[in-house]
Write an enzyme that holds these catalytic residues in place. Structure first.
Site, PDB file in Angstrom:
ATOM      1  N   ARG A   1      78.366  93.428  51.014  1.00  0.00           N
ATOM      2  CA  ARG A   1      77.055  94.074  51.062  1.00  0.00           C
ATOM      3  C   ARG A   1      76.196  93.530  52.206  1.00  0.00           C
ATOM      4  O   ARG A   1      76.105  92.325  52.397  1.00  0.00           O
ATOM      5  CB  ARG A   1      76.315  93.879  49.733  1.00  0.00           C
ATOM      6  CG  ARG A   1      76.875  94.694  48.582  1.00  0.00           C
ATOM      7  CD  ARG A   1      76.035  94.470  47.322  1.00  0.00           C
ATOM      8  NE  ARG A   1      76.364  95.418  46.272  1.00  0.00           N
ATOM      9  CZ  ARG A   1      77.236  95.205  45.311  1.00  0.00           C
ATOM     10  NH1 ARG A   1      77.886  94.060  45.268  1.00  0.00           N
ATOM     11  NH2 ARG A   1      77.470  96.114  44.380  1.00  0.00           N
TER      12      ARG A   1
ATOM     13  N   LYS B   1      86.759  94.784  21.527  1.00  0.00           N
ATOM     14  CA  LYS B   1      85.998  95.865  22.169  1.00  0.00           C
ATOM     15  C   LYS B   1      86.909  97.048  22.464  1.00  0.00           C
ATOM     16  O   LYS B   1      88.115  96.898  22.670  1.00  0.00           O
ATOM     17  CB  LYS B   1      85.341  95.378  23.456  1.00  0.00           C
ATOM     18  CG  LYS B   1      86.313  94.975  24.551  1.00  0.00           C
ATOM     19  CD  LYS B   1      85.586  94.516  25.790  1.00  0.00           C
ATOM     20  CE  LYS B   1      86.550  94.163  26.925  1.00  0.00           C
ATOM     21  NZ  LYS B   1      87.385  93.005  26.598  1.00  0.00           N
TER      22      LYS B   1
ATOM     23  N   SER C   1      73.054 105.691  36.245  1.00  0.00           N
ATOM     24  CA  SER C   1      72.261 105.666  37.472  1.00  0.00           C
ATOM     25  C   SER C   1      72.979 106.123  38.726  1.00  0.00           C
ATOM     26  O   SER C   1      72.335 106.593  39.663  1.00  0.00           O
ATOM     27  CB  SER C   1      71.725 104.249  37.701  1.00  0.00           C
ATOM     28  OG  SER C   1      72.803 103.339  37.877  1.00  0.00           O
TER      29      SER C   1
ATOM     30  N   HIS D   1      67.028 103.816  33.440  1.00  0.00           N
ATOM     31  CA  HIS D   1      66.772 104.845  34.455  1.00  0.00           C
ATOM     32  C   HIS D   1      66.154 106.099  33.863  1.00  0.00           C
ATOM     33  O   HIS D   1      66.183 107.165  34.493  1.00  0.00           O
ATOM     34  CB  HIS D   1      68.066 105.182  35.191  1.00  0.00           C
ATOM     35  CG  HIS D   1      68.523 104.092  36.098  1.00  0.00           C
ATOM     36  ND1 HIS D   1      68.096 103.957  37.400  1.00  0.00           N
ATOM     37  CD2 HIS D   1      69.351 103.040  35.872  1.00  0.00           C
ATOM     38  CE1 HIS D   1      68.654 102.897  37.950  1.00  0.00           C
ATOM     39  NE2 HIS D   1      69.419 102.321  37.048  1.00  0.00           N
TER      40      HIS D   1
ATOM     41  N   LYS E   1      61.343  99.574  37.440  1.00  0.00           N
ATOM     42  CA  LYS E   1      61.633 100.859  38.071  1.00  0.00           C
ATOM     43  C   LYS E   1      60.419 101.770  37.904  1.00  0.00           C
ATOM     44  O   LYS E   1      59.475 101.667  38.654  1.00  0.00           O
ATOM     45  CB  LYS E   1      62.927 101.437  37.507  1.00  0.00           C
ATOM     46  CG  LYS E   1      64.148 100.608  37.916  1.00  0.00           C
ATOM     47  CD  LYS E   1      65.431 101.152  37.407  1.00  0.00           C
ATOM     48  CE  LYS E   1      66.635 100.398  37.985  1.00  0.00           C
ATOM     49  NZ  LYS E   1      66.661  98.972  37.702  1.00  0.00           N
TER      50      LYS E   1
ATOM     51  N   THR F   1      80.160  99.059  42.703  1.00  0.00           N
ATOM     52  CA  THR F   1      79.136  99.811  41.972  1.00  0.00           C
ATOM     53  C   THR F   1      79.676 101.165  41.529  1.00  0.00           C
ATOM     54  O   THR F   1      79.364 101.648  40.434  1.00  0.00           O
ATOM     55  CB  THR F   1      77.880  99.987  42.841  1.00  0.00           C
ATOM     56  OG1 THR F   1      77.437  98.697  43.291  1.00  0.00           O
ATOM     57  CG2 THR F   1      76.759 100.649  42.060  1.00  0.00           C
TER      58      THR F   1
END
Length: 530
Positions: free
Chosen positions: A73, A205, A238, A266, A319, A434
């Site tokens: 990044r 899970k 998002s 969001h 946000k 992401t």
């Protein structure tokens, strides 16, 4: 010249038994010291002969992997200007760009009432909270904010964390640690904070396909109803803008005996008549009429609204509410339990009082300003249509997110760079991890401040970049069979969450009780007295 004074201990006579036992202890100590010395010499030999681990080399190798797989990044220096929104300057103050990817969805970070509340609070209470909630950091701005959050979501209590990442991790992991035999069911596109919380929970899970409730039910059926279960999901995802069917998930939770954990990060501020999120939006008219009050229950006594049915709602202050922090809203008992046990809440300094005051003011302001949400939706629709008309591939969704599909990490970054350098427009490229590889995209988020004139400039700029880089358009994705709904002839798009009727209401159509309501502090914020 200074000379130390030697103090001689007086001589005492000890009984024989004491002397003997002391002699044995001294002998044992001597043996132990000899063994320790031998071990130490071995350790010393290792210390002088072996090469130490190369930490710097390890770090360099790990970074090289990130660069190789295109997930490294680069941070853009973006300084958003409060008085010139949505403009920002870069390193030099005259180097200005238009920001099109901020999560300050309603531009409340620059709202005069929010800023005024923060200034007054910082003048009165200083810059910092001074401690944890338990030690000097519990104060009026904090209690007021938690009361506002509980009222927003129509829950008995709320708890503020330093971020929603921390809130999600803290609550989910605590449930796993404290609820014996808990089984967790998680949407595959859940945010990293929820994934980390599930890992820390250290419980069985099951990951179900994104929004695939049939598969979720199959997984739930594997366990008796008496087995404690948690379903973790988001309202608006998002990066794709997809939306969960909260009502049906609540149906499954009730059928199979599960708690529901809903992340509205969001969605708060953007959906529902008062900005409580998608759960509120599901019963838009009932909440609009009731205002800040809870809509009446049905004839059978069952809770009417979707927001009532959700057990835990987490959200962010960073946000739509324009400040920083996160929170969870739930029943009074659950909030008190988290307050009493969650390390992520207990062992950290409270957010500054000014931040708390600003967030509370932002919630109050947006609650009674329906027009902010409506303008944001209209501007989003304008951008989506403009891009689509030019064949630019926008991943279809019913929300406010505008994800422009690129499908290649290098090209996504190049597109972002050209928009910045050539067109003075900042749109961040979104790459792995992401989003999954091959689905890289530009993520555009219009706000009430992004007028149609600004949108026209953006649309033309994106079109120019697609031409310059020869990026695939909708027709190109069609030839490949489609991806994420783009170019997929069999894909059936969902209708926008906001209906034309909902967009036609004005602020005056809200219940009068949402304008300057009196909201009492919550006992659970300080601790429930028996």
């Amino acid at each position: 010249m200074f000379r130390p004074v030697l103090k001689v201990r007086p001589s005492f006579s000890y009984p024989y038994s004491i002397v003997s036992s002391r002699s044995v202890r001294l002998a044992s100590t001597a043996t132990a010291n000899a063994n320790t010395a031998a071990a130490t010499s071995t350790v010393a030999a290792h210390g002088t002969q072996e090469t130490p681990f190369d930490f710097e080399g390890h770090f360099e190798s790990e970074l090289a992997k990130k660069r190789l797989d295109k997930s490294y990044r680069y941070f853009n220096n973006i300084n958003r200007l409060a008085k010139e929104f949505p403009l920002a300057h870069r390193q030099l103050e005259d180097d200005k760009v238009t920001v099109w990817c901020s999560n300050d969805y309603l531009a409340l970070s620059k709202n005069p009432q929010v800023l005024d509340a923060m200034r007054k609070t910082i003048d009165k209470y200083g810059a910092g909270a001074g401690g944890t909630r338990n030690i000097a950091g519990h104060n009026i701005p904090t209690m007021r904010l938690e009361a506002e959050l509980a009222a927003l979501h129509k829950k008995e209590g709320a708890l503020v964390f330093s971020s929603c990442y921390v809130a999600n991790d803290a609550v989910i992991s605590l449930l796993g640690q404290k609820v014996k035999d808990l089984v967790i069911f998680s949407d595959e596109l859940n945010h990293a904070s929820m994934i980390v919380g599930i890992k820390h929970a250290n419980r069985p899970k099951h990951i179900f396909r994104h929004n695939d409730l049939a598969q979720l039910e199959e997984m739930l059926q594997m366990y008796p109803k008496s087995t404690p279960k948690l379903i973790a999901f988001e309202s608006v995802y998002s990066m794709a803008g997809s939306v969960a069917d909260i009502n049906k998930i609540c149906d499954l939770a009730e059928k199979y005996g599960a708690l529901t954990f809903l992340d509205e990060v969001h969605a708060v501020g953007l959906y529902g008549p008062h900005g409580a999120g998608v759960a509120e939006h599901c019963d838009f008219e009932a909440h609009r009429v009731a205002g800040i009050a809870t809509p009446p229950q049905g004839d059978n006594g069952r809770l009417r609204t979707v927001m009532d049915r959700v057990d835990m709602i987490t959200g962010t202050l960073g946000k739509s509410f324009g400040t920083v922090g996160g929170y969870v809203a739930a029943s009074s008992k659950l909030i008190d339990w988290v307050r009493s046990y969650a390390p992520g809440f207990i062992f950290t300094t409270t957010l500054p009082p000014a931040v708390m005051a600003g967030a509370a003011e932002a919630i109050r302001f947006q609650r009674s300003h329906l027009n902010l949400r409506q303008d944001q939706q209209r501007h989003t629709a304008y951008v989506k249509k403009g891009l689509h008309d030019l064949g630019i591939p926008v991943i279809p969704n019913p929300s406010h997110i505008v994800p422009v599909l690129i499908g290649n990490p290098d090209l996504a970054k190049q597109a972002s760079d050209i928009l910045m350098e050539k067109h003075r427009i900042y749109v961040q490229a979104i790459n792995f991890p992401t989003v999954s590889r091959g689905t890289e995209r530009l993520r555009i988020t219009p706000t009430p401040g992004h007028t149609n004139d600004l949108s026209d400039i953006l649309i033309a700029a994106v079109d120019d970049v697609f031409n310059e880089l020869q990026l695939p358009r909708i027709r190109d994705w069609e030839m490949q069979g489609g991806l994420l709904g783009v170019g997929d002839k069999n894909f059936v798009p969902e209708p926008n969450l906001w209906t034309e009727e909902q967009l036609s209401f004005s602020n005056e159509d809200l219940n009068s009780n949402v304008f300057e309501p009196v909201i009492d502090q919550l006992e659970v914020s300080s601790g429930v007295k028996l």
